[in-house]
Design a protein around this motif. Structure first.
Motif, PDB file in Angstrom:
ATOM      1  N   TYR A  24       1.177  -1.136   0.072  1.00 13.14           N
ATOM      2  CA  TYR A  24      -0.181  -0.417   0.313  1.00 13.14           C
ATOM      3  C   TYR A  24       1.221   1.300  -0.183  1.00 13.14           C
ATOM      4  O   TYR A  24       1.941   1.481   0.849  1.00 13.14           O
ATOM      5  N   ALA A  25       0.144   2.060  -0.579  1.00 12.71           N
ATOM      6  CA  ALA A  25       1.108   3.431  -1.044  1.00 12.71           C
ATOM      7  C   ALA A  25       0.475   4.165   1.131  1.00 12.71           C
ATOM      8  O   ALA A  25      -0.905   3.894   1.443  1.00 12.71           O
ATOM      9  N   ASP A  26       2.042   4.946   1.457  1.00 17.35           N
ATOM     10  CA  ASP A  26       2.050   5.125   2.351  1.00 17.35           C
ATOM     11  C   ASP A  26       0.622   7.159   2.527  1.00 17.35           C
ATOM     12  O   ASP A  26       1.667   8.012   2.264  1.00 17.35           O
ATOM     13  N   LEU A  27      -0.171   6.390   1.824  1.00 18.81           N
ATOM     14  CA  LEU A  27      -0.841   8.261   1.890  1.00 18.81           C
ATOM     15  C   LEU A  27      -1.180   8.843   2.855  1.00 18.81           C
ATOM     16  O   LEU A  27      -1.736   8.538   4.138  1.00 18.81           O
ATOM     17  N   PRO A  28      -1.439  10.461   3.368  1.00 20.64           N
ATOM     18  CA  PRO A  28      -1.896  10.942   4.608  1.00 20.64           C
ATOM     19  C   PRO A  28      -3.090  11.085   4.155  1.00 20.64           C
ATOM     20  O   PRO A  28      -3.886  10.736   3.718  1.00 20.64           O
ATOM     21  N   THR A  29      -3.460  11.575   5.629  1.00 25.69           N
ATOM     22  CA  THR A  29      -5.152  11.876   5.485  1.00 25.69           C
ATOM     23  C   THR A  29      -5.052  13.042   6.114  1.00 25.69           C
ATOM     24  O   THR A  29      -4.760  14.187   7.069  1.00 25.69           O
ATOM     25  N   ILE A  30      -5.932  13.585   5.813  1.00 25.43           N
ATOM     26  CA  ILE A  30      -6.212  15.469   5.684  1.00 25.43           C
ATOM     27  C   ILE A  30      -7.992  15.472   6.313  1.00 25.43           C
ATOM     28  O   ILE A  30      -8.696  15.296   5.492  1.00 25.43           O
ATOM     29  N   ASP A  31      -8.112  16.269   7.990  1.00 26.88           N
ATOM     30  CA  ASP A  31      -8.627  15.869   8.537  1.00 26.88           C
ATOM     31  C   ASP A  31     -10.067  17.080   8.448  1.00 26.88           C
ATOM     32  O   ASP A  31      -9.645  18.263   8.985  1.00 26.88           O
ATOM     33  N   HIS A  55       3.424  12.145  -3.156  1.00 27.63           N
ATOM     34  CA  HIS A  55       1.820  11.130  -4.041  1.00 27.63           C
ATOM     35  C   HIS A  55       0.920  11.308  -4.996  1.00 27.63           C
ATOM     36  O   HIS A  55       0.998  10.894  -5.718  1.00 27.63           O
ATOM     37  N   GLY A  56       0.758  12.809  -4.494  1.00 28.16           N
ATOM     38  CA  GLY A  56      -0.678  13.287  -5.730  1.00 28.16           C
ATOM     39  C   GLY A  56      -1.770  12.836  -5.597  1.00 28.16           C
ATOM     40  O   GLY A  56      -2.812  13.384  -5.813  1.00 28.16           O
ATOM     41  N   PHE A  57      -1.649  12.298  -3.801  1.00 25.75           N
ATOM     42  CA  PHE A  57      -2.790  11.832  -3.963  1.00 25.75           C
ATOM     43  C   PHE A  57      -3.124  12.095  -2.164  1.00 25.75           C
ATOM     44  O   PHE A  57      -1.829  12.008  -0.981  1.00 25.75           O
ATOM     45  N   VAL A 183     -13.364  -3.196  -2.937  1.00 23.90           N
ATOM     46  CA  VAL A 183     -12.506  -3.912  -3.587  1.00 23.90           C
ATOM     47  C   VAL A 183     -11.535  -3.042  -4.063  1.00 23.90           C
ATOM     48  O   VAL A 183     -11.175  -1.588  -4.765  1.00 23.90           O
ATOM     49  N   ALA A 184     -10.167  -3.666  -4.221  1.00 29.42           N
ATOM     50  CA  ALA A 184      -8.900  -2.941  -4.202  1.00 29.42           C
ATOM     51  C   ALA A 184      -8.910  -3.080  -5.596  1.00 29.42           C
ATOM     52  O   ALA A 184      -8.836  -4.320  -6.391  1.00 29.42           O
ATOM     53  N   GLY A 185      -8.092  -2.194  -6.321  1.00 33.03           N
ATOM     54  CA  GLY A 185      -7.892  -1.575  -7.025  1.00 33.03           C
ATOM     55  C   GLY A 185      -6.972  -0.642  -8.442  1.00 33.03           C
ATOM     56  O   GLY A 185      -6.161  -0.572  -9.036  1.00 33.03           O
ATOM     57  N   LEU A 186      -7.592   0.128  -6.746  1.00 28.40           N
ATOM     58  CA  LEU A 186      -6.885   2.005  -6.809  1.00 28.40           C
ATOM     59  C   LEU A 186      -5.042   1.503  -7.244  1.00 28.40           C
ATOM     60  O   LEU A 186      -5.309   1.066  -6.274  1.00 28.40           O
ATOM     61  N   GLN A 187      -4.456   1.969  -7.922  1.00 20.16           N
ATOM     62  CA  GLN A 187      -3.018   1.850  -7.684  1.00 20.16           C
ATOM     63  C   GLN A 187      -2.083   2.862  -8.490  1.00 20.16           C
ATOM     64  O   GLN A 187      -2.436   4.384  -8.909  1.00 20.16           O
ATOM     65  N   ILE A 188      -1.198   3.889  -7.821  1.00 21.84           N
ATOM     66  CA  ILE A 188      -0.861   5.021  -7.916  1.00 21.84           C
ATOM     67  C   ILE A 188       0.440   4.248  -8.187  1.00 21.84           C
ATOM     68  O   ILE A 188       1.890   3.565  -7.699  1.00 21.84           O
ATOM     69  N   LEU A 189       1.837   5.303  -9.125  1.00 19.75           N
ATOM     70  CA  LEU A 189       3.412   4.906  -9.612  1.00 19.75           C
ATOM     71  C   LEU A 189       3.932   5.909  -8.421  1.00 19.75           C
ATOM     72  O   LEU A 189       3.579   6.998  -8.933  1.00 19.75           O
ATOM     73  N   SER A 190       4.706   5.185  -7.772  1.00 24.23           N
ATOM     74  CA  SER A 190       5.458   5.726  -6.869  1.00 24.23           C
ATOM     75  C   SER A 190       6.933   6.049  -7.715  1.00 24.23           C
ATOM     76  O   SER A 190       7.209   5.890  -8.533  1.00 24.23           O
ATOM     77  N   LYS A 191       7.452   7.789  -7.153  1.00 26.47           N
ATOM     78  CA  LYS A 191       8.849   7.902  -7.509  1.00 26.47           C
ATOM     79  C   LYS A 191       9.693   7.328  -7.163  1.00 26.47           C
ATOM     80  O   LYS A 191      10.577   7.097  -8.872  1.00 26.47           O
ATOM     81  N   ASP A 192       9.100   5.731  -7.132  1.00 28.77           N
ATOM     82  CA  ASP A 192      10.636   4.769  -7.024  1.00 28.77           C
ATOM     83  C   ASP A 192      10.340   3.878  -8.215  1.00 28.77           C
ATOM     84  O   ASP A 192      10.874   2.845  -8.350  1.00 28.77           O
ATOM     85  N   GLY A 193       9.473   4.356  -8.674  1.00 24.20           N
ATOM     86  CA  GLY A 193       8.843   3.434 -10.046  1.00 24.20           C
ATOM     87  C   GLY A 193       7.916   2.235  -9.823  1.00 24.20           C
ATOM     88  O   GLY A 193       7.644   1.688 -10.291  1.00 24.20           O
ATOM     89  N   ARG A 194       7.817   2.055  -8.402  1.00 17.50           N
ATOM     90  CA  ARG A 194       6.935   1.337  -8.210  1.00 17.50           C
ATOM     91  C   ARG A 194       5.469   0.733  -8.376  1.00 17.50           C
ATOM     92  O   ARG A 194       4.657   2.446  -7.948  1.00 17.50           O
ATOM     93  N   TRP A 195       4.214   0.224  -8.495  1.00 19.60           N
ATOM     94  CA  TRP A 195       2.831   0.494  -8.653  1.00 19.60           C
ATOM     95  C   TRP A 195       2.123  -0.023  -7.085  1.00 19.60           C
ATOM     96  O   TRP A 195       2.955  -1.044  -7.113  1.00 19.60           O
ATOM     97  N   ARG A 196       2.197   1.460  -6.277  1.00 21.94           N
ATOM     98  CA  ARG A 196       1.624   0.703  -5.130  1.00 21.94           C
ATOM     99  C   ARG A 196      -0.280   1.094  -4.850  1.00 21.94           C
ATOM    100  O   ARG A 196      -0.511   1.784  -5.398  1.00 21.94           O
ATOM    101  N   TRP A 197      -0.652  -0.315  -3.791  1.00 21.76           N
ATOM    102  CA  TRP A 197      -1.829  -0.349  -3.960  1.00 21.76           C
ATOM    103  C   TRP A 197      -2.548   1.158  -2.786  1.00 21.76           C
ATOM    104  O   TRP A 197      -2.263   1.838  -2.343  1.00 21.76           O
ATOM    105  N   VAL A 198      -4.009   1.692  -3.066  1.00 21.87           N
ATOM    106  CA  VAL A 198      -4.529   2.950  -2.655  1.00 21.87           C
ATOM    107  C   VAL A 198      -5.755   1.485  -1.323  1.00 21.87           C
ATOM    108  O   VAL A 198      -6.540   1.404  -2.089  1.00 21.87           O
TER     109      VAL A 198
END
Length: 319
Positions: A24-31, A55-57, A183-198
């Motif tokens: 998984y991508a380590d995305l921050p949470t904005i409250d 991340h862009g996300f 349902v998992a399916g969304l992935q982002i392309l990380s800066k290290d070139g790896r696809w990570r799940w959201v």
């Protein structure tokens, strides 16, 4: 006072969380519940800045939208040709923020007031606070972006209902928010070139910036390449249902960098094109949509990347 009785809507049964061990991508949470405090807004703006640069996300919680207010809805399907006999199967239905802009299928019409309110809520309760956090990070006046995202302006912001799978792409619009779904399916392309799940967070919104923000910030905030792939095996029997609010700036907005930003002046600006030939958001939107699936893509310098030129700007496609 009479009340409107809506037709019965089939209940969307959410899938149980996947047990697969996903990266998984380590995305921050904005409250956004913390938005009203000036001190908290400064902290949130820093979080948004770091999220967009890394991340862009990011996730958004505290938005006030109840999970019970989301419904299933109508969605037709069609396909378009990508390359070498491969077709992109799409199943979705777009509804402009102005729900009266076109005629809709009869089955959908009773729900148009509800859909309109969904878009309006997202615009004022989610989009505007996020835009104000972005301009705070850029050290600009608080309404610098809100003023070019007018609710009643001419443009093509829309709500989309979609069980869909698409090729990797950046978001074309100014920004997008999506109700997180299990349902998992969304992935982002990380800066290290790896696809990570959201990862799914119950009742959170998943927000990402598009290439219009790349134009306005001179490359400081770039859109992140993302894709939707087959879910893990334990979720492949479930429908992946998405509800999105796509945001596009007012049609007359010129896509030139906000050079008045003290932050951008310090970090440097890399414009996508010369100001004299920069397209308006309307020209860019129409150029992108009319070219999709029709352009003769050329191999770019990067492996697996094809390119085309739209309105004098190079656009990359990750195949």
């Amino acid at each position: 006072m009479s009340s409107v009785i809506l037709p019965l809507v089939p209940h969307y049964q959410a899938a149980p969380p996947t047990k697969a061990d996903l990266d998984y991508a380590d995305l921050p949470t904005i409250d956004l519940a913390k938005f009203e405090s000036e001190e908290n807004r400064a902290l949130l703006a820093t979080q948004v800045r770091d999220a967009l640069l890394t991340h862009g996300f990011f996730y958004v919680v505290g938005h006030g939208y109840r999970k019970s207010e989301a419904r299933s809805s109508y969605s037709p399907s069609y396909s378009d040709h990508i390359n070498n006999g491969v077709y992109n199967q799409l199943e979705h239905y777009n509804i402009n923020r102005d729900v009266t802009k076109r005629e809709h299928p009869e089955a959908l019409r009773p729900f148009l007031p509800e859909i309109k309110e969904f878009g309006k809520f997202n615009h004022f309760n989610v989009l505007h606070p996020i835009l104000r956090l972005i301009v705070l990070s850029l050290e600009l006046p608080k309404d610098a972006l809100v003023n070019i995202h007018n609710y009643d302006a001419i443009g093509e912001p829309y709500v989309i209902h979609a069980p869909l799978k698409t090729r990797p792409r950046p978001t074309m619009s100014g920004s997008k928010d999506t109700l997180s779904q299990p349902v998992a399916g969304l992935q982002i392309l990380s800066k290290d070139g790896r696809w990570r799940w959201v990862k799914h967070i119950d009742n959170a919104l998943v927000v990402n910036a598009g290439d219009a923000l790349d134009f306005l910030t001179g490359g400081y905030y770039k859109g992140t390449i993302h894709r939707v792939v087959q879910p893990p095996p334990d979720q492949q029997g479930y429908t992946r249902l998405g509800i999105f609010y796509f945001v596009i700036m007012d049609d007359g907005t010129n896509l030139i960098p906000m050079r008045e930003s003290p932050l951008l002046q310090r970090v440097g600006i890399t414009p996508r094109c010369e100001d004299s030939v920069a397209p308006t958001i309307e020209q860019w939107r129409k150029g992108r949509t009319s070219a999709y699936g029709q352009s003769d893509l050329k191999q770019g310098q990067e492996k697996g990347v094809e390119e085309e030129v739209i309105n004098g700007v190079v656009v990359k496609h990750w195949n």
